[in-house]
Design a protein around this motif. Structure first.
Motif, short mmCIF file in Angstrom:
data_model
loop_
_atom_site.label_atom_id
_atom_site.label_comp_id
_atom_site.label_asym_id
_atom_site.label_seq_id
_atom_site.Cartn_x
_atom_site.Cartn_y
_atom_site.Cartn_z
N PHE A 160 1.14 -1.37 0.55
CA PHE A 160 -0.25 0.21 -0.10
C PHE A 160 0.77 1.37 0.33
CE2 PHE A 160 -2.77 -3.15 1.95
CZ PHE A 160 -3.51 -3.08 1.38
N GLY A 161 2.50 1.09 0.27
CA GLY A 161 2.71 2.27 0.30
C GLY A 161 2.34 2.87 1.90
N ARG A 162 2.03 4.42 1.95
CA ARG A 162 1.72 5.14 3.15
C ARG A 162 0.33 4.73 2.79
NH1 ARG A 162 -0.76 9.86 4.75
NH2 ARG A 162 0.66 10.76 2.08
N ILE A 163 -0.37 4.20 4.34
CA ILE A 163 -1.95 3.92 3.97
C ILE A 163 -2.44 5.51 4.73
CG2 ILE A 163 -3.59 2.35 5.60
CD1 ILE A 163 -1.94 -0.39 5.69
N LEU A 164 -3.46 5.67 4.11
CA LEU A 164 -4.42 6.77 3.84
C LEU A 164 -6.17 6.58 4.66
CD1 LEU A 164 -3.97 7.86 0.18
CD2 LEU A 164 -2.87 8.75 2.85
N SER A 165 -6.55 5.63 4.52
CA SER A 165 -8.25 4.98 5.09
C SER A 165 -8.49 3.66 4.85
CB SER A 165 -8.62 6.16 3.60
OG SER A 165 -8.90 5.67 2.22
N VAL A 166 -9.12 3.21 5.47
CA VAL A 166 -10.16 2.19 5.84
C VAL A 166 -11.89 2.77 5.54
CG1 VAL A 166 -9.91 0.12 6.56
CG2 VAL A 166 -7.95 1.19 7.34
N ARG A 167 -12.49 1.74 4.49
CA ARG A 167 -13.25 1.93 4.83
C ARG A 167 -14.30 0.24 4.77
NH1 ARG A 167 -11.61 5.49 1.01
NH2 ARG A 167 -12.90 4.57 -1.13
N GLY A 168 -15.32 0.63 6.48
CA GLY A 168 -15.75 -0.95 6.10
C GLY A 168 -17.79 -0.86 6.05
N GLU A 169 -17.50 -1.95 5.47
CA GLU A 169 -19.56 -1.97 5.27
C GLU A 169 -19.49 -3.33 5.75
OE1 GLU A 169 -21.57 -0.58 5.08
OE2 GLU A 169 -20.42 1.71 4.04
N PHE A 170 -19.99 -3.56 6.94
CA PHE A 170 -20.96 -4.97 7.44
C PHE A 170 -22.43 -4.49 7.96
CE2 PHE A 170 -22.53 -7.02 11.72
CZ PHE A 170 -21.75 -8.60 11.30
N GLY A 171 -22.66 -6.54 7.63
CA GLY A 171 -24.60 -5.96 8.04
C GLY A 171 -25.31 -6.56 6.83
N TYR A 172 -26.49 -7.35 7.16
CA TYR A 172 -27.68 -7.63 6.67
C TYR A 172 -29.02 -7.58 6.91
CZ TYR A 172 -26.07 -10.80 10.43
OH TYR A 172 -26.38 -11.69 11.31
N TRP A 173 -29.41 -7.90 6.45
CA TRP A 173 -30.99 -7.92 7.11
C TRP A 173 -31.11 -8.87 8.26
CZ3 TRP A 173 -34.04 -3.01 5.97
CH2 TRP A 173 -35.29 -2.91 7.21
N VAL A 174 -31.87 -8.35 8.94
CA VAL A 174 -32.30 -9.11 10.16
C VAL A 174 -33.59 -9.19 10.33
CG1 VAL A 174 -32.02 -9.81 12.20
CG2 VAL A 174 -30.23 -9.15 11.40
N PHE A 175 -34.88 -9.74 9.85
CA PHE A 175 -35.78 -10.42 9.09
C PHE A 175 -36.85 -9.56 10.90
CE2 PHE A 175 -34.96 -12.65 5.38
CZ PHE A 175 -36.19 -11.69 5.09
#
Length: 383
Positions: A160-175
């Motif tokens: 990556f060289g110098r890491i700038l940012s992290v973007r994370g998405e977690f989840g799902y539809w729980v009925f």
């Protein structure tokens, strides 16, 4: 090859995680492979003792897997000399009391997270276990996922060289539980029962961010209870009092900024249920549970913003899949093997109670940020 049997209490084994991941896919899988080999030629042989509240469910699990050692009496099994390890996968509210009992009984302890409801309680458990000379561990399974191990390989190789940012998405539809049964237990949506997505997921984000990218220095969090009414396992409607979504910004050491969304109210439009995009000066990667794709600086395309014309580029096809290059075992099982070697042979194990306390701390501060509507700095925890 000589077996070294070790008794292991599994408290909460009738629950989904305790049964599926820790009993079947970890300890029983270890037995199926012949145990955990040590350098001296012996193998560690786990002897599970099933503990829970329901005799019927315990007996059913034991008979299903050819096991005979089970009980509803935790105090009695903690008093046994042939049992050296206590493991806890109960609901969070029951965990602290049981872990204290295990400490008093002189057992080494491995537990699901969060290890307590408050960081003060978690830190007190860490101190008590250390004073008693016990070995401790907290489940940090995401570190052993194939996707994140590939990501760690990229980081260690300087991709990556110098890491700038992290973007994370977690989840799902729980009925909601009315016209389709919910995929998660109802207590997850009641704050009075220890529920909430911040308490559940921020301890995970703490160790993922710290191990891969850097120590968390500050957190800003917005929470929501998007679905205010749900239906429980018995078909009764109840008010959802816990947060079911959290939107967090985490400031890391070295100036890295991480943005992580966690939600049980999102329909999945990504390749996996969790994905992390890491952007650096020399390259980027998107890692999920198993896969990891990369795009290096030298082959980065040059998109031009023009809303008047349809997009002609297939952006996903411009990324390259990272090869496995090794066989990835079940992450829960891999960490169990490491903890067993830690207890029996004294091998290093970095994910102890102090590490678990830092996860509880981040959840606590995330909720504080949401309540106060402010950025909160994360202080060091002193063992």
């Amino acid at each position: 090859m000589t077996r070294r049997p070790i008794g292991i209490i599994l408290n909460g084994v009738t629950g989904r995680m305790g049964y599926r991941q820790h009993l079947v896919r970890s300890l029983l899988a270890i037995r199926e492979q012949g145990g955990v080999p040590l350098d001296d030629g012996t193998t560690i042989w786990p002897e599970p003792v099933l503990v829970g509240r329901s005799e019927t469910r315990l007996r059913d699990i034991a008979e299903r897997h050819g096991l005979t050692d089970w009980t509803t009496d935790l105090s009695a099994v903690l008093a046994r000399d042939d049992v050296r390890i206590y493991f806890d996968s109960q609901v969070t509210q029951q965990r602290e009391k049981a872990i204290r009992q295990a400490i008093e009984a002189g057992k080494h302890i491995y537990t699901e997270k969060p290890m307590a409801e408050t960081s003060a309680a978690a830190l007190d458990l860490a101190r008590a276990a250390t004073a008693a000379g016990l070995r401790t561990g907290v489940v940090q399974d995401k570190l052993f996922l194939p996707g994140l191990r590939k990501l760690k390989r990229l980081i260690d190789g300087g991709f990556f060289g110098r890491i700038l940012s992290v973007r994370g998405e977690f989840g799902y539809w729980v009925f909601e539980g009315d016209w389709q049964p919910a995929q998660r237990p109802s207590w997850n949506y009641r704050a009075e029962d220890g529920g909430g997505i911040v308490v559940d997921m921020f301890p995970h984000w703490q160790y993922v961010l710290e191990e891969l990218f850097g120590q968390v220095k500050a957190v800003t969090c917005v929470t929501a209870t998007h679905i205010p009414r749900r239906v429980d396992e018995a078909g009764n409607a109840y008010p959802a009092t816990a947060d079911d979504a959290a939107y967090g910004i985490f400031e890391l050491a070295g100036g890295i900024v991480a943005q992580l969304n966690s939600s049980w109210c999102v329909r999945v439009n990504r390749d996996e249920l969790v994905e992390f995009q890491v952007d650096g000066t020399e390259g980027s990667a998107v890692a999920g549970l198993r896969g990891c794709r990369v795009q290096h600086r030298a082959v980065t395309p040059k998109p031009v913003w023009n809303p008047d014309l349809p997009v002609t580029e297939d952006f996903r096809s411009q990324w390259t899949e990272v090869p496995d290059n090794e066989e990835f075992d079940n992450g829960f099982k891999v960490q169990w093997e490491a903890f067993l070697r830690h207890v029996v042979a004294g091998e290093p194990f970095g994910w102890d109670f102090l590490a678990g306390a830092r996860g509880v701390q981040l959840a606590e501060l995330g909720l504080l940020s949401a309540r106060e509507g402010c950025r909160v700095e994360v202080p060091e925890l002193d063992r």
